[in-house]
Design a protein around this motif. Structure first.
Motif, PDB file in Angstrom:
ATOM      1  N   TRP A 161       0.849  -1.194   0.000  1.00 13.27           N
ATOM      2  CA  TRP A 161       0.000   0.000   0.000  1.00 13.27           C
ATOM      3  C   TRP A 161       0.886   1.246   0.000  1.00 13.27           C
ATOM      4  O   TRP A 161       1.066   1.888   1.023  1.00 13.27           O
ATOM      5  N   SER A 199      -3.844   8.120   4.364  1.00 20.05           N
ATOM      6  CA  SER A 199      -3.300   7.912   3.027  1.00 20.05           C
ATOM      7  C   SER A 199      -2.883   9.255   2.446  1.00 20.05           C
ATOM      8  O   SER A 199      -3.268  10.320   2.937  1.00 20.05           O
ATOM      9  N   GLN A 259      -3.927  -8.460  -2.611  1.00 25.84           N
ATOM     10  CA  GLN A 259      -3.407  -7.423  -3.499  1.00 25.84           C
ATOM     11  C   GLN A 259      -2.140  -7.929  -4.156  1.00 25.84           C
ATOM     12  O   GLN A 259      -1.289  -8.541  -3.510  1.00 25.84           O
ATOM     13  N   TRP A 265      -6.593  -3.403  -4.857  1.00 25.67           N
ATOM     14  CA  TRP A 265      -6.918  -4.271  -3.733  1.00 25.67           C
ATOM     15  C   TRP A 265      -8.229  -4.998  -4.033  1.00 25.67           C
ATOM     16  O   TRP A 265      -9.191  -4.402  -4.521  1.00 25.67           O
TER      17      TRP A 265
END
Length: 676
Positions: A161, A199, A259, A265
């Motif tokens: 990620w 994020s 993922q 994802w």
């Protein structure tokens, strides 16, 4: 001094065995060990130099370790210029050493080492946090964490990620690291009292999240997978437009995510259990790097209490869709299918659904039925009923809607009839298409009004109180990009005459400060019932006129060009009362032609006239006044006829709009409005 194994690769277990052997059997003051590279499970040490100072006959020595780099490539960690120094001691369980460790990229910490008959055990302490690492007989590495800063996990998650930029909060857990030739696995329990993440674009975040979870994280070649069963308590969760303030009562979560490198994802299973508010199961494809976070979705939900679910989960989502201030209640079952971009299907079963709007735009009570909408070509039917509703404060009675949907539109299968303002509103056709992608909300409808009570309408919009009925037709209306426009106009029969509303446009009808534009034509309106109703003094005859370029903001006029004048003679009697003369004189800020006329106002109740006219051009809250024509430096408002003859002249060319409104209210204060 003894030196051994220079520029060679040494297995980690052998390295620690040599250390124990040499420290226990060699009578030396200094032992130095060098190695180019050491591999110990997930750890790799490069350019290692190990110095052991153990004076003869001493009970304790000193250990110093310097390394060019300490790396755990499968876990994403790397530290350069490592230095560790500690007192080496022996006890009944073996050897132990504990001292400060420093490295580039590593916060100030203490590292401890225990060597016994089995494998080594490492411990790392930092600001109240403890991380312990050991190795079992099967080659797996148990990991124990107490108050571990969540930010330490960022390197571990970075490859799976990259958009994850921050982790926060303490972590506690008992995990086991299982290395493999093509990856690794971490499994066990993990929890936090206040976990946070963020994020890079801010679309995914948590704050203050409490959880206790069983966790299974796997990395194999280019695939990353997470399986977890968790209990959540309190905190905040943000996923795109969905924001949730979680309750302190337990919320169950099951999650299975996979993922692959450079791929979205895949949420293979998500089960959410908040029994009082929301129980949902979903699968989805999510791409944090894409413009649209949600790539696909299959979603089933049961909402036993919409008011509670709204407070916990739906408020921000509805706000992002233009539904800020909405308060729903009731219950529903919902299914959403979104197999790919641009394709959606929604199936909702409603039970006693109600909606209140803090801004008074609309309301709904006791809605029941099934509502289906789809972007597919196959038609989906719906049936919906409600007991009461309102639009901008105007009450609407019960209704039954037969609907059908395909290609993104929800359309009526039969005319919709609604009771409103004591009359009826009929929609011969109705079509609604919600915003999707770059496309905005769209409406397509026809509208017929029959015998609506104007007194209620006037009260709602703060107009002077009057009674009467409104009827008319708008054959076509469309709403797109926040603009409601009408084709064909609205024809209203009023005061035995006609009012045509053309070029009608309404911006932001459901938003802040709605803006209305229209051109209005007035044809042969009977002045006697109109003036009698407004308490304006009596005028008989007929009236024509226009209000061009009307603009209203938040239902108040800000601009128009208006001109009203008596219709061409059609045989009707034309008389004006003395009071009407006085009212028109005050509105125009003018007077009558001569002093004799003032005396006639006292002697006669009515007068004949040939023409009446008044005009106003409104700009910037100033009305530029006019009449039939220029006259003696002013403008002619009433052109008298016969004897006794009376003429009214206006002299004020510019009047502040609030002043003019005050004059109109004063002129009509004596009577109530009654339209026949």
């Amino acid at each position: 001094m003894l030196s051994s194994m220079r520029r060679t690769v040494v297995p980690g277990k052998l390295m620690f065995g040599l250390l124990v052997l040499l420290a226990g059997t060699v009578d030396a003051s200094v032992l130095r060990l060098r190695a180019e590279r050491i591999a110990a499970g997930p750890l790799q040490v490069e350019a290692l130099q190990l110095d052991l100072h153990w004076p003869a006959a001493a009970t304790q020595g000193r250990l110093r370790l310097d390394a060019g780099a300490l790396r755990a490539p499968e876990l994403g960690y790397a530290f350069d210029r490592l230095h560790w120094e500690c007192p080496l001691q022996r006890d009944a369980d073996g050897w132990r050493c504990d001292g400060p460790v420093r490295a580039a990229g590593l916060p100030a910490a203490r590292l401890s080492l225990r060597l016994g008959n089995g494998d080594p055990q490492l411990g790392l302490q930092h600001a109240g946090a403890t991380l312990r690492l050991s190795r079992d007989a099967d080659g797996r590495w148990p990991i124990a964490a107490e108050h571990l800063p969540a930010g330490w996990l960022l390197p571990l998650l970075d490859r799976a990620w990259p958009a994850l930029t921050a982790l926060d909060g303490p972590l506690d857990g008992e995990l086991r690291f299982d290395p493999a030739d093509d990856g690794w696995r971490i499994a066990g329990t993990l929890g936090s009292t206040a976990f946070g993440l963020d994020s890079d674009d801010g679309r995914v975040a948590t704050a203050g999240l409490g959880f206790a979870a069983r966790l299974d994280v796997r990395r194999r070649a280019d695939t990353f997978a997470i399986d977890t069963t968790a209990t959540l308590r309190g905190g905040e969760l943000l996923l795109g437009p969905l924001y949730s303030a979680l309750p302190s009562s337990p919320v169950g979560l099951e999650l299975r995510v996979t993922q692959s490198d450079a791929a979205p994802w895949r949420i293979e299973r998500l089960h959410w259990s908040d029994p009082a508010a929301l129980v949902a199961t979903a699968s989805a494809t999510v791409d944090p790097a894409a413009e649209s976070l949600l790539q696909s979705l299959s979603f089933d939900a049961r909402v036993p209490d919409l008011a509670l679910a709204h407070a916990r989960y739906l408020e921000a989502l509805l706000g992002s869709l233009g539904g800020g201030g909405i308060a729903p209640r009731g219950a529903l079952a919902l299914r959403i299918e979104h197999p790919q971009r641009g394709r959606w299907s929604i199936d909702a079963t409603l039970q006693q659904l109600g909606i209140d709007d803090a801004r008074g735009r609309f309301a709904l009570a006791d809605a029941e039925g099934r509502l289906r909408w789809t972007t597919e070509s196959a038609v989906q039917s719906s049936d919906l009923r409600w007991s009461a509703a309102s639009l901008h404060g105007i009450a609407i009675g019960d209704a039954h809607l037969a609907l059908a949907s395909n290609d993104g539109w929800l359309r009526s299968s039969a005319p919709i009839r609604l009771a409103a303002l004591g009359g009826q509103v009929e929609l011969p056709r109705f079509g609604w298409r919600p915003p999707l992608g770059e496309r905005s909300l769209e409406l397509d409808l026809g509208l017929s009004l029959r015998r609506l009570d104007l007194a209620r309408l006037a009260e709602r919009f703060g107009w002077p109180p009057f009674t009467g009925e409104l009827s008319g037709d708008m054959p076509a209306a469309r709403y797109e990009d926040g603009l409601l426009s009408f084709d064909g106009g609205l024809q209203v029969a009023v005061f035995d005459g006609r009012v045509d509303v053309q070029a009608l446009r309404l911006e932001r009808p459901f938003g802040v400060a709605p803006r209305l534009e229209a051109d209005i034509a007035i044809e042969r309106v009977d002045l006697q019932p109109m003036t009698a109703a407004f308490g304006f003094g009596e005028i008989t005859g007929r009236l024509d006129g226009r209000i061009a370029g009307l603009r209203m903001i938040d239902w108040s006029p800000v601009a128009f060009d208006a001109a009203l004048q008596s219709s061409p003679r059609g045989g009707e009697r034309r008389r004006i009362s003395a009071r009407a003369v006085d009212d028109l004189t005050r509105i125009g800020g003018g007077g009558i032609v001569g002093g004799l006329q003032k005396q006639m106002l006292k002697m006669f109740d009515t007068f004949a006239y040939s023409r009446i006219g008044l005009a106003c051009t409104l700009r910037n809250e100033v009305c530029r006044m006019g009449g039939l024509e220029p006259h003696n430096g002013g403008y002619l408002i009433v052109d008298g006829a016969g004897l006794p003859r009376i003429t009214v002249i206006g002299h004020q060319r510019q009047v502040d709009w609030p002043v003019l409104i005050a004059r109109l209210r004063a002129a009509t204060a004596a009577g109530a409005v009654r339209l026949q």
